[in-house]
Write a protein that holds these residues in place. Structure first.
Motif, short mmCIF file in Angstrom:
data_model
loop_
_atom_site.label_atom_id
_atom_site.label_comp_id
_atom_site.label_asym_id
_atom_site.label_seq_id
_atom_site.Cartn_x
_atom_site.Cartn_y
_atom_site.Cartn_z
N LEU A 84 0.73 -1.11 -0.08
CA LEU A 84 0.14 -0.02 0.13
C LEU A 84 0.88 1.37 0.04
O LEU A 84 0.37 2.20 -0.53
CB LEU A 84 -0.77 -0.21 1.23
CG LEU A 84 -2.08 -1.08 1.22
CD1 LEU A 84 -2.87 -0.90 2.46
CD2 LEU A 84 -2.91 -1.21 0.22
N ALA A 85 2.20 1.08 0.45
CA ALA A 85 2.91 2.41 0.41
C ALA A 85 3.03 3.12 -0.63
O ALA A 85 2.95 4.26 -0.70
CB ALA A 85 4.21 2.17 1.49
N PRO A 86 3.47 2.31 -1.63
CA PRO A 86 3.78 3.34 -2.96
C PRO A 86 2.53 3.78 -3.47
O PRO A 86 2.69 4.78 -4.33
CB PRO A 86 4.38 2.16 -3.87
CG PRO A 86 4.68 1.00 -3.32
CD PRO A 86 3.64 1.14 -1.80
N LEU A 87 1.04 3.52 -3.09
CA LEU A 87 -0.08 3.93 -3.63
C LEU A 87 -0.42 5.31 -3.30
O LEU A 87 -0.75 6.38 -3.92
CB LEU A 87 -1.27 2.97 -3.38
CG LEU A 87 -1.01 1.65 -3.85
CD1 LEU A 87 -2.20 0.88 -3.51
CD2 LEU A 87 -1.06 1.76 -5.47
N LEU A 88 0.01 5.59 -2.05
CA LEU A 88 -0.59 7.02 -1.42
C LEU A 88 0.19 8.06 -2.22
O LEU A 88 -0.61 9.03 -2.49
CB LEU A 88 -0.07 6.92 -0.10
CG LEU A 88 -0.87 6.19 1.01
CD1 LEU A 88 -0.19 6.39 2.38
CD2 LEU A 88 -2.42 6.52 0.84
N PRO A 89 1.64 8.16 -2.50
CA PRO A 89 2.03 9.43 -3.27
C PRO A 89 1.39 9.62 -4.83
O PRO A 89 1.12 10.41 -5.26
CB PRO A 89 3.61 9.22 -3.25
CG PRO A 89 3.66 8.04 -2.01
CD PRO A 89 2.69 7.27 -2.13
N ALA A 90 0.89 8.49 -5.36
CA ALA A 90 0.42 8.32 -6.47
C ALA A 90 -1.10 8.66 -6.67
O ALA A 90 -1.55 9.19 -7.73
CB ALA A 90 0.40 7.24 -7.32
N VAL A 91 -1.59 9.15 -5.43
CA VAL A 91 -3.03 9.53 -5.62
C VAL A 91 -3.11 10.48 -4.51
O VAL A 91 -3.26 10.37 -3.26
CB VAL A 91 -4.01 8.08 -5.07
CG1 VAL A 91 -5.45 8.72 -5.25
CG2 VAL A 91 -3.76 6.98 -5.86
N PRO A 92 -2.83 11.86 -4.89
CA PRO A 92 -2.85 12.98 -4.02
C PRO A 92 -4.12 13.43 -3.33
O PRO A 92 -4.04 14.16 -2.23
CB PRO A 92 -2.35 14.26 -4.91
CG PRO A 92 -2.90 13.76 -6.31
CD PRO A 92 -2.76 12.28 -6.36
N TRP A 93 -5.32 12.66 -3.84
CA TRP A 93 -6.66 13.37 -3.17
C TRP A 93 -6.93 12.37 -2.25
O TRP A 93 -8.24 12.47 -1.65
CB TRP A 93 -7.45 13.31 -4.34
CG TRP A 93 -7.78 12.03 -5.18
CD1 TRP A 93 -7.13 12.32 -6.68
CD2 TRP A 93 -8.19 11.07 -5.36
NE1 TRP A 93 -7.01 10.99 -7.07
CE2 TRP A 93 -7.98 10.37 -6.55
CE3 TRP A 93 -9.01 10.54 -4.30
CZ2 TRP A 93 -8.36 8.99 -6.87
CZ3 TRP A 93 -9.47 9.06 -4.47
CH2 TRP A 93 -9.33 8.38 -5.64
N ILE A 94 -6.25 11.28 -1.75
CA ILE A 94 -6.89 10.51 -0.70
C ILE A 94 -5.62 10.83 0.47
O ILE A 94 -4.49 10.98 0.38
CB ILE A 94 -6.64 8.91 -1.20
CG1 ILE A 94 -5.34 8.24 -1.37
CG2 ILE A 94 -7.81 8.72 -2.20
CD1 ILE A 94 -5.36 6.90 -1.57
N ARG A 95 -6.32 10.84 1.74
CA ARG A 95 -5.27 10.95 2.86
C ARG A 95 -4.64 9.62 3.37
O ARG A 95 -3.63 9.70 3.82
CB ARG A 95 -6.32 11.28 4.17
CG ARG A 95 -5.49 11.81 5.52
CD ARG A 95 -4.53 12.50 5.14
NE ARG A 95 -5.11 13.87 4.87
CZ ARG A 95 -4.07 15.07 5.00
NH1 ARG A 95 -3.02 14.93 5.04
NH2 ARG A 95 -4.72 16.16 4.44
N ASN A 96 -5.40 8.52 3.21
CA ASN A 96 -4.73 7.33 3.81
C ASN A 96 -5.39 6.10 3.10
O ASN A 96 -6.49 6.24 2.56
CB ASN A 96 -4.80 7.08 5.28
CG ASN A 96 -3.83 6.28 5.84
OD1 ASN A 96 -3.19 5.42 5.10
ND2 ASN A 96 -3.49 6.39 7.23
#
Length: 559
Positions: A84-96
């Protein structure tokens, strides 16, 4: 005189003022329709954008839920975290992006937050478990990051399709507010997004003031209403706006969206045009009143003559005229036009009186001919039945009298129809040996001419049978006649009592057939006759039909 001229000047300005007011009304009505349409279109576009955002988030969750390491989060939290860690920077509109087991316990989280906290009390988790489907939550202060988010939850299913966990994310409200600020709605426009509880999650302008607050109670009915709409409001920031709104029951579901357009911006052009027109009318009024004041002495005589003619006409002197000629001056031209108008009004009045006289003559001629025709029919019948069965002759004569009574009722209404009480009374009149023989009750109601004639014949037959064999043949017999009207359909009850015992007839006579078949097909009549030992009872239902107005009645009778 000067005061009168000023009054004339004001009267002359009235059409211009009325025209200005009319143009103002039509312009504002057109602008209102355009603004409403624009607001509704902007609202639908915003709702579509939010729906695409939600669908994108749902797609992200669905794709993430299909990853094997995520499905094994309970058994291998470290592998799930690394996935899951690499997904967060790729999707700026989600917090977690994290995983909860079915008890609400955090079992996978990519940012290094310690596992174990429970989210079982969160409504979005409870709804996702209860519905076992994707769910959009409400305004929430994140337990992991302590910032405001719009939570999203999706059941995580294994290969067998069984739900094993809940995959959860949250849309960043700061990111969402930045996006709607970029859309732009004019200097004083507004866009509001709220959850199903009416808590604002995004707003432009002034998100820092309104996000996290609840929509006022006076507008809460719009949040979860059945359909989208448009209305004029004073927004919470005090700005008059036209808002278009879509409730949480419409796509994307769970979110209330409203777009407001500033009325000051929308009506700026028409307000400017109104100001210019009003200023023009004011200047014109000053010039006109000044000219009227200066020219008062020059036009005193023709104006006085015009005023006197108008007063004479109002008093009933239709022959009064100004006798002014247009070639003598502008005011005289008004007097000549007034004379022509009065001549035309007088001509039309005479035509109306002649038409009314012709109508009255036609109705009197019609009444005379109908009565002569019935008299002729009676004479022919007398000659035809001479020497034959007296009972048959008398029965025919009585029916003819009933028909004549119905025609009397219709003629009294100029063939526009007949009141049901008058028709019944006319048909019963020959059969009343004493005042209390028949008791009639029912509300007044007009019947169509053909229905009135048919009812007259039916009531006459029932009264004839009652006179021969039923309640009216006994000294103390009584007939109760009542009716009610419901949406143009009449239900009439005939109830005999106090007469000799009733015997059920073995055959159906002509009178019974007449009762059953007197009405035409348009009446949709139904008849039920009961031969009870205590007396005959009849229930008759039929359509009252359309009672024509006087003009239709004259044409119908003449044709």
């Amino acid at each position: 005189m000067k005061k009168r001229l000023i009054f004339v000047a004001v009267a002359a300005l009235i059409p211009a003022t009325v025209l200005l007011a009319y143009n103002e009304y039509t312009s504002r009505a057109a602008i209102k329709a355009q603004v409403n349409a624009k607001a509704l279109e902007e609202n639908r576009q915003a709702a579509s954008e939010i729906e695409r955002l939600i669908e994108g988030a749902k797609g992200l969750l669905a794709a993430t839920a299909a990853i094997p390491d995520v499905q094994r989060a309970a058994a291998d939290p470290a592998a799930c975290k690394d996935t899951l860690a690499p997904l967060l920077p790729a999707v700026p509109w989600i917090r977690n992006l994290f995983v909860l087991d079915l008890s609400g316990t955090l079992i996978c989280e990519p940012t290094g937050v310690p596992l174990g906290p429970s989210f079982a009390d969160r409504p979005y988790f409870q709804e996702a478990v209860r519905r076992n489907a994707f769910h959009i939550g409400e305004y929430t202060q994140s337990r992991l990051t302590d910032v405001a988010v719009l939570p999203l939850a999706l059941p995580l299913r294994n290969k067998e399709g069984r739900t094993i966990a809940i995959l959860t994310s949250g849309i960043r409200l700061d990111w969402l507010n930045d996006r709607i600020r970029e859309r732009g709605l004019g200097e004083r426009g507004a866009l509001t997004i709220a959850d199903r509880n009416g808590v604002i999650i995004a707003r432009n302008p002034q998100p820092e003031r309104f996000v996290g607050t609840r929509i006022p109670d006076s507008f809460q009915r719009l949040v979860n209403g059945p359909a989208e709409g448009v209305m004029d409001v004073i927004s919470q920031d005090g700005t008059p706006r036209v808002i278009a709104y879509s409730p949480t029951t419409r796509p994307p579901g769970g979110l209330y969206i409203s777009v407001g357009i500033s009325k000051a911006d929308a009506y700026a052009d028409v307000n400017r045009q109104t100001f210019i027109a009003a200023l023009s009318i004011a200047l014109g009024s000053i010039i006109a009143l000044g000219a009227a004041w200066l020219a008062g002495g020059l036009i005193r005589r023709p104006v006085n003559r015009i005023v006197s003619v108008i007063k004479a006409w109002q008093a009933g002197t239709g022959s009064a005229r100004t006798a002014l000629r247009a070639k003598e001056g502008d005011v005289e031209m008004v007097g000549e036009a007034l004379d022509r108008m009065l001549d035309e009004l007088e001509r039309r009045s005479l035509e109306i009186k002649r038409a009314e006289g012709q109508r009255d003559l036609l109705m009197r001629e019609l009444a005379h001919r109908v009565k002569n025709t019935l008299t002729l029919v009676q004479a022919i019948a007398h000659q035809t039945f001479r020497g034959k069965d007296p009972q048959l002759t008398r029965s025919f004569a009585e029916r003819l009298i009933a028909l004549a009574g119905a025609y009397d009722v219709l003629l009294g209404q100029e063939f526009a129809g007949g009141d049901i009480r008058a028709v019944v009374a006319a048909a019963l009149k020959p059969h009343l040996p004493r005042k209390d023989t028949v008791v009639v009750s029912g509300e007044p109601h007009m019947l169509a001419p053909n229905i009135a004639l048919s009812l007259s014949m039916v009531v006459h037959e029932l009264a004839t049978n009652a006179t021969k064999y039923g309640a009216l043949s006994a000294d103390h017999g009584v007939v109760l006649v009542s009716w009610s009207v419901d949406r143009g359909r009449v239900t009439l009850h005939w109830h005999e009592r106090g007469g000799p015992p009733v015997a059920v007839p073995t055959t159906e006579g002509f009178g019974s057939k007449l009762v059953r078949r007197a009405f035409g097909p348009d009446a949709e009549a139904s008849v039920e006759i009961k031969y009870l030992l205590s007396g005959v009872r009849c229930e008759l239902a039929f359509n009252a039909g359309h009672a024509a107005d006087r003009g239709e009645a004259v044409i119908s009778a003449a044709s």
